[in-house]
Motif scaffolding. Structure first.
Motif, PDB file in Angstrom:
ATOM      1  N   THR A 299      39.510  26.676  51.035  1.00  0.00           N
ATOM      2  CA  THR A 299      39.815  28.107  50.983  1.00  0.00           C
ATOM      3  C   THR A 299      40.542  28.461  49.683  1.00  0.00           C
ATOM      4  O   THR A 299      41.283  27.633  49.135  1.00  0.00           O
ATOM      5  N   ILE A 300      40.324  29.683  49.199  1.00  0.00           N
ATOM      6  CA  ILE A 300      41.156  30.143  48.095  1.00  0.00           C
ATOM      7  C   ILE A 300      42.548  30.435  48.671  1.00  0.00           C
ATOM      8  O   ILE A 300      42.698  30.686  49.870  1.00  0.00           O
ATOM      9  N   GLY A 301      43.550  30.387  47.819  1.00  0.00           N
ATOM     10  CA  GLY A 301      44.910  30.660  48.283  1.00  0.00           C
ATOM     11  C   GLY A 301      45.847  30.754  47.100  1.00  0.00           C
ATOM     12  O   GLY A 301      45.469  30.458  45.960  1.00  0.00           O
ATOM     13  N   GLY A 302      47.054  31.198  47.387  1.00  0.00           N
ATOM     14  CA  GLY A 302      48.040  31.314  46.314  1.00  0.00           C
ATOM     15  C   GLY A 302      49.444  31.108  46.860  1.00  0.00           C
ATOM     16  O   GLY A 302      49.630  30.863  48.058  1.00  0.00           O
ATOM     17  N   GLN A 303      50.413  31.212  45.972  1.00  0.00           N
ATOM     18  CA  GLN A 303      51.789  30.887  46.356  1.00  0.00           C
ATOM     19  C   GLN A 303      52.342  31.808  47.446  1.00  0.00           C
ATOM     20  O   GLN A 303      53.222  31.396  48.204  1.00  0.00           O
ATOM     21  N   LYS A 335      41.180  32.462  53.693  1.00  0.00           N
ATOM     22  CA  LYS A 335      41.679  33.647  52.998  1.00  0.00           C
ATOM     23  C   LYS A 335      40.554  34.189  52.113  1.00  0.00           C
ATOM     24  O   LYS A 335      39.778  33.422  51.558  1.00  0.00           O
ATOM     25  N   ASP A 336      40.489  35.525  51.974  1.00  0.00           N
ATOM     26  CA  ASP A 336      39.350  36.064  51.218  1.00  0.00           C
ATOM     27  C   ASP A 336      39.724  36.741  49.904  1.00  0.00           C
ATOM     28  O   ASP A 336      38.856  37.182  49.166  1.00  0.00           O
ATOM     29  N   LEU A 337      41.031  36.809  49.590  1.00  0.00           N
ATOM     30  CA  LEU A 337      41.434  37.535  48.379  1.00  0.00           C
ATOM     31  C   LEU A 337      42.766  36.991  47.869  1.00  0.00           C
ATOM     32  O   LEU A 337      43.731  36.926  48.618  1.00  0.00           O
ATOM     33  N   VAL A 338      42.792  36.592  46.605  1.00  0.00           N
ATOM     34  CA  VAL A 338      44.068  36.203  45.976  1.00  0.00           C
ATOM     35  C   VAL A 338      44.369  37.201  44.860  1.00  0.00           C
ATOM     36  O   VAL A 338      43.560  37.386  43.946  1.00  0.00           O
ATOM     37  N   VAL A 339      45.515  37.844  44.970  1.00  0.00           N
ATOM     38  CA  VAL A 339      45.879  38.920  44.050  1.00  0.00           C
ATOM     39  C   VAL A 339      46.900  38.412  43.034  1.00  0.00           C
ATOM     40  O   VAL A 339      47.873  37.754  43.398  1.00  0.00           O
ATOM     41  N   PHE A 340      46.645  38.713  41.771  1.00  0.00           N
ATOM     42  CA  PHE A 340      47.606  38.362  40.728  1.00  0.00           C
ATOM     43  C   PHE A 340      48.425  39.595  40.359  1.00  0.00           C
ATOM     44  O   PHE A 340      47.979  40.724  40.565  1.00  0.00           O
ATOM     45  N   ARG A 341      49.583  39.354  39.805  1.00  0.00           N
ATOM     46  CA  ARG A 341      50.520  40.439  39.559  1.00  0.00           C
ATOM     47  C   ARG A 341      49.963  41.511  38.614  1.00  0.00           C
ATOM     48  O   ARG A 341      50.296  42.678  38.709  1.00  0.00           O
ATOM     49  N   ASP A 342      49.073  41.127  37.707  1.00  0.00           N
ATOM     50  CA  ASP A 342      48.553  42.117  36.755  1.00  0.00           C
ATOM     51  C   ASP A 342      47.340  42.863  37.315  1.00  0.00           C
ATOM     52  O   ASP A 342      46.687  43.618  36.596  1.00  0.00           O
ATOM     53  N   SER A 344      44.578  41.505  38.405  1.00  0.00           N
ATOM     54  CA  SER A 344      43.416  40.617  38.459  1.00  0.00           C
ATOM     55  C   SER A 344      43.354  40.039  39.864  1.00  0.00           C
ATOM     56  O   SER A 344      44.361  39.991  40.564  1.00  0.00           O
ATOM     57  N   PHE A 345      42.179  39.593  40.278  1.00  0.00           N
ATOM     58  CA  PHE A 345      42.099  38.934  41.581  1.00  0.00           C
ATOM     59  C   PHE A 345      40.894  38.008  41.639  1.00  0.00           C
ATOM     60  O   PHE A 345      39.987  38.095  40.795  1.00  0.00           O
ATOM     61  N   VAL A 346      40.901  37.109  42.622  1.00  0.00           N
ATOM     62  CA  VAL A 346      39.716  36.306  42.903  1.00  0.00           C
ATOM     63  C   VAL A 346      39.366  36.424  44.378  1.00  0.00           C
ATOM     64  O   VAL A 346      40.245  36.596  45.231  1.00  0.00           O
ATOM     65  N   THR A 347      38.075  36.361  44.660  1.00  0.00           N
ATOM     66  CA  THR A 347      37.585  36.252  46.029  1.00  0.00           C
ATOM     67  C   THR A 347      36.860  34.909  46.071  1.00  0.00           C
ATOM     68  O   THR A 347      36.870  34.156  45.093  1.00  0.00           O
ATOM     69  N   LYS A 348      36.197  34.641  47.199  1.00  0.00           N
ATOM     70  CA  LYS A 348      35.469  33.380  47.268  1.00  0.00           C
ATOM     71  C   LYS A 348      34.429  33.304  46.142  1.00  0.00           C
ATOM     72  O   LYS A 348      34.240  32.264  45.522  1.00  0.00           O
ATOM     73  N   LYS A 349      33.785  34.453  45.863  1.00  0.00           N
ATOM     74  CA  LYS A 349      32.676  34.437  44.892  1.00  0.00           C
ATOM     75  C   LYS A 349      32.988  35.043  43.536  1.00  0.00           C
ATOM     76  O   LYS A 349      32.346  34.702  42.556  1.00  0.00           O
ATOM     77  N   TYR A 350      33.926  35.990  43.485  1.00  0.00           N
ATOM     78  CA  TYR A 350      34.096  36.770  42.264  1.00  0.00           C
ATOM     79  C   TYR A 350      35.483  36.677  41.664  1.00  0.00           C
ATOM     80  O   TYR A 350      36.460  36.400  42.355  1.00  0.00           O
ATOM     81  N   THR A 351      35.520  36.942  40.357  1.00  0.00           N
ATOM     82  CA  THR A 351      36.788  37.093  39.647  1.00  0.00           C
ATOM     83  C   THR A 351      36.815  38.478  39.052  1.00  0.00           C
ATOM     84  O   THR A 351      35.836  38.896  38.418  1.00  0.00           O
ATOM     85  N   PHE A 352      37.913  39.195  39.217  1.00  0.00           N
ATOM     86  CA  PHE A 352      38.086  40.444  38.489  1.00  0.00           C
ATOM     87  C   PHE A 352      39.247  40.268  37.530  1.00  0.00           C
ATOM     88  O   PHE A 352      40.367  39.932  37.936  1.00  0.00           O
TER      89      PHE A 352
END
Ligand code: GP9
Ligand code: MN
Length: 403
Positions: A299-303, A335-342, A344-352
């Motif tokens: 799974t994707i994940g973050g702190q 988990k389906d979405l990891v959000v960065f402070r700026d 930006s984010f990642v999902t299982k398939k995409y990066t924004f």
């Protein structure tokens, strides 16, 4: 207001079913190790034929290992990672919460664990004032902070910011042994810090070219850090602390900044595109439970997810309402979405990132419509988290309990 945030969080959590691993580590000590500036790119990588992290590579095999795990820190660096882990909230876009909001009411991990009889302590051989830790730790409910003044620090056993990681762990053991159990003990390593200085006697990589560039110096200090972790494990076993503890290791943030990407491109043998730059924000996340088999959890994940993951493994349910943007990474629902402070984010398939949407795995730019469905959630998470911090909204927690 606080009700809006609570509603959002409840919706978020209502669809996270418990896992077969829930409660797997019930009652065990929790040892959390912050791996300074350690990016996941060093894991299972060889440089000139030598492993950079031989010990981590070894324990990965009988640990829960999360290869798609990202740091989410901003300017508060180490302290941002600590803040996310203990609170399940996002860091601020500027400065550190530790410095800006140390007098807030939080409902941090030490306080929650205390409800289940856990004692909590931090071990870090830097001045207690750095990142305003002394004040913030008290606010978050830590019982003890073993800062620099608890260690014998000399010219010989120091480098860069201070005490080297090996003597740091060695000198920590007597204190750790004396803590009431079960405990939650956090260790912050330090040697692998920019500009990655190391004495010749501490070099475990044979790679001994003169005047190495920054990236190679980085690999050397990571290799030293790995040796320190190995030493710590040995000492935990020797002192009877290993079997009744779980050991969680995480990288706090990147070590090689954008300014050194030209050097890094040579090592990786590829161009660092914006999509690749996000991929480089992956850090190790390893949960070692003695006696349990290893498992790779993709799974994707973050702190922000570490706290819920720990609570899930310990089978602990907080007594007060929790405002937490994390998701247990051992949950059956990835988990389906990891959000960065700026933003930006990642999902299982995409990066924004940088206003473009990418297929995360191929690196190919794709239609923006693949990323737009997540935009509202990303902004909501960051705004709600900021509102909780700037509005000191957790102070209403006790009132809610009384209702
Ligand atoms: C120093 C440690 C490292 O105590 O937090 O500094 P940072 O990585 O936050 O710059
Ligand atoms: Mn750091």
């Amino acid at each position: 207001d606080v009700d809006d945030v609570t509603k959002y969080i409840n919706k978020l959590n209502s669809n996270a079913p418990p896992s077969s691993m829930s409660g797997l580590a019930k009652g065990k000590n929790v040892i959390l190790i912050s791996l300074e500036s350690t990016q996941q790119l060093v894991i299972n990588r060889k440089i000139n034929g030598e492993e950079i992290t031989p010990f981590l590579n070894l324990i990965l095999k009988d640990s829960l290992y999360f290869p798609n795990f990202y740091h989410q820190t901003a300017q508060g660096k180490t302290s941002d990672a600590e803040f996310m882990i203990d609170n399940g909230l996002y860091p601020l876009s500027g400065g550190s919460v530790f410095v800006r909001r140390p007098r807030n009411d939080f409902y941090a991990l030490p306080e929650i664990l205390k409800e289940d009889g856990y004692y909590s302590a931090v071990f870090h051989s830097n001045d207690e004032t750095f990142w305003n830790r002394e004040n913030m730790y008290e606010t978050m409910g830590y019982d003890q902070f073993f800062s620099k003044k608890y260690y014998h620090v000399s010219e010989e056993n120091s480098v860069n910011y201070g005490l080297k990681d090996i003597p740091f762990f060695e000198q920590s053991i007597p204190y750790l042994k004396d803590l009431p159990q079960p405990f939650y003990a956090k260790f912050l390593t330090l040697t692998n810090h920019f500009p990655f200085l190391l004495e010749p006697e501490d070099q475990f990589l044979k790679d001994d070219e003169e005047n190495p560039d920054l990236v190679h110096r980085y690999f050397r200090t990571v290799r030293y850090e790995d040796e320190a972790i190995k030493r710590f494990f040995t000492l935990l076993k020797k002192n009877g602390l290993y079997d009744n503890s779980i050991i969680i290791l995480y990288g706090d943030h990147y070590g090689i900044s954008k300014s050194y990407h030209k050097e890094l491109e040579q090592v990786l043998d590829k161009e660092i595109t914006p999509n690749e730059q996000i991929d480089l924000q992956k850090v190790p996340f390893i949960i070692h439970i003695p006696g349990e088999k290893g498992k790779i959890i993709k799974t994707i994940g973050g702190q922000t997810d570490i706290r819920q993951t720990i609570l899930d493994l310990l089978g602990i349910h907080p007594e007060k309402p929790v405002i937490d943007f994390g998701h247990s990474l051992i949950s059956k629902k990835p988990k389906d979405l990891v959000v960065f402070r700026d933003g930006s984010f990642v999902t299982k398939k995409y990066t924004f990132t940088e206003n473009a949407c990418y297929n995360k795995l191929t690196g190919v730019k794709v239609k923006m419509s693949k990323c737009t469905p997540y935009f509202d959630r990303v902004q909501n998470e960051l705004n709600f988290s900021d509102n909780v911090i700037f509005g000191d909204l957790l102070r209403f927690n006790d009132e809610k309990m009384a209702e």
